[in-house]
Design a protein around this motif. Structure first.
Motif, short mmCIF file in Angstrom:
data_model
loop_
_atom_site.label_atom_id
_atom_site.label_comp_id
_atom_site.label_asym_id
_atom_site.label_seq_id
_atom_site.Cartn_x
_atom_site.Cartn_y
_atom_site.Cartn_z
N GLY A 63 45.50 -40.12 -55.77
CA GLY A 63 45.76 -38.96 -54.92
C GLY A 63 47.26 -38.76 -54.73
N TYR A 64 47.74 -37.59 -55.10
CA TYR A 64 49.18 -37.28 -55.02
C TYR A 64 49.43 -36.12 -54.06
CZ TYR A 64 50.10 -40.08 -59.22
OH TYR A 64 50.22 -41.10 -60.12
N GLU A 65 50.51 -36.23 -53.35
CA GLU A 65 51.13 -35.11 -52.63
C GLU A 65 52.44 -34.87 -53.37
OE1 GLU A 65 50.21 -33.21 -49.91
OE2 GLU A 65 48.23 -34.14 -50.05
N GLY A 66 52.50 -33.81 -54.17
CA GLY A 66 53.64 -33.62 -55.06
C GLY A 66 53.67 -34.75 -56.07
N ASP A 67 54.80 -35.44 -56.17
CA ASP A 67 54.92 -36.59 -57.08
C ASP A 67 54.67 -37.92 -56.37
OD1 ASP A 67 55.53 -35.03 -59.30
OD2 ASP A 67 57.68 -35.03 -58.84
N ASP A 68 54.28 -37.86 -55.11
CA ASP A 68 54.14 -39.03 -54.26
C ASP A 68 52.69 -39.52 -54.26
OD1 ASP A 68 55.00 -40.97 -52.48
OD2 ASP A 68 54.92 -39.63 -50.73
N LEU A 69 52.45 -40.73 -54.77
CA LEU A 69 51.12 -41.32 -54.73
C LEU A 69 50.81 -41.75 -53.30
CD1 LEU A 69 48.57 -42.34 -56.22
CD2 LEU A 69 49.80 -44.48 -56.63
N VAL A 70 49.72 -41.23 -52.73
CA VAL A 70 49.42 -41.49 -51.33
C VAL A 70 48.07 -42.18 -51.12
CG1 VAL A 70 50.86 -39.57 -50.55
CG2 VAL A 70 48.40 -39.20 -50.91
N GLY A 71 47.24 -42.27 -52.17
CA GLY A 71 45.96 -42.92 -52.03
C GLY A 71 45.28 -43.09 -53.37
N TYR A 72 44.19 -43.84 -53.35
CA TYR A 72 43.47 -44.09 -54.59
C TYR A 72 42.03 -44.50 -54.32
CZ TYR A 72 44.33 -49.09 -53.74
OH TYR A 72 44.38 -50.35 -53.20
N CYS A 73 41.25 -44.38 -55.37
CA CYS A 73 39.84 -44.72 -55.33
C CYS A 73 39.47 -45.35 -56.67
CB CYS A 73 39.03 -43.45 -55.08
SG CYS A 73 37.25 -43.63 -55.15
N ARG A 90 47.54 -44.31 -47.82
CA ARG A 90 48.73 -44.74 -47.11
C ARG A 90 48.58 -44.38 -45.63
NH1 ARG A 90 53.64 -42.12 -49.84
NH2 ARG A 90 53.37 -40.66 -48.14
N SER A 91 49.15 -45.17 -44.74
CA SER A 91 48.92 -44.99 -43.30
C SER A 91 49.28 -43.60 -42.80
CB SER A 91 49.68 -46.06 -42.50
OG SER A 91 51.07 -45.93 -42.69
N ASP A 92 50.35 -43.00 -43.31
CA ASP A 92 50.77 -41.69 -42.82
C ASP A 92 49.88 -40.55 -43.34
OD1 ASP A 92 51.88 -42.18 -45.41
OD2 ASP A 92 53.28 -40.54 -45.11
N MET A 93 48.94 -40.87 -44.23
CA MET A 93 48.06 -39.85 -44.80
C MET A 93 46.64 -39.93 -44.24
SD MET A 93 50.32 -38.37 -46.50
CE MET A 93 49.39 -37.12 -47.34
N ARG A 94 46.39 -40.92 -43.41
CA ARG A 94 45.05 -41.07 -42.84
C ARG A 94 44.82 -40.02 -41.76
NH1 ARG A 94 46.30 -47.17 -42.37
NH2 ARG A 94 46.35 -47.64 -44.59
N GLY A 95 43.55 -39.68 -41.56
CA GLY A 95 43.19 -38.71 -40.54
C GLY A 95 43.34 -37.27 -40.98
#
Length: 163
Positions: A63-73, A90-95
């Motif tokens: 899971g990317y926000e722009g070029d930033d990887l923020v999560g995965y499955c 990533r913690s800042d992407m939860r919720g």
């Protein structure tokens, strides 16, 4: 969030870095630092992730926000079911309901492959994740204590979403 399938060595290395960050932050209250280090090395290191993809049949959705990887499955076929091995943000992407997008990709893959269910294991004391999976329709189907070596165990519930 844009979801991509992990295909390159650089993506695997990026995934391993994110996994290390997430695991040391998220599991600090559930597992000892020694067990976290051990599990990251065994299951989330570059070598472990590469082996999972190339030899064990895993697919990783990134899971990317722009070029930033923020999560995965991470998922892999297991008979007539799909095993959901990993789903982390990533913690800042939860919720922000991003885990729902990753989970939807796993369910979509399961349906495409004709699987009857998606199942996973979740630490018995990980109340937040258990609540999320239950809200998504997963049901507790079993409990298991798995010896993972070096004196460590995983004390998990097995949850399943019938398709």
């Amino acid at each position: 969030m844009e979801i991509r399938i992990c295909k390159t060595d650089e993506q695997l290395a990026q995934l391993a870095r994110l996994a290390n960050e997430i695991w040391h932050e998220y599991f600090a209250g559930l597992l000892s630092p020694e067990q976290i280090d051990y599990m990251v090395q065994m299951y989330q290191s570059p070598d472990a992730l590469t082996r999972a993809v190339r030899r064990e049949g895993y697919t990783y959705f990134l899971g990317y926000e722009g070029d930033d990887l923020v999560g995965y499955c991470g998922v892999k076929p297991d008979g007539d079911r799909l095993f959901l091995s990993k789903l982390y943000l990533r913690s800042d992407m939860r919720g922000k309901h991003l885990s729902s997008l990753l989970l939807a990709r796993a369910v979509e893959l399961a349906r495409t492959e004709g699987k009857r269910a998606v199942y996973l294991t979740c630490n018995k004391y990980n109340a937040h994740s258990l609540d999320v999976y239950h809200a998504k329709g997963f049901k507790d189907v079993d409990a298991v204590v798995t010896d993972i070596g070096h004196g460590f165990v995983m004390d998990d519930y097995i949850l399943q979403l019938d398709l």
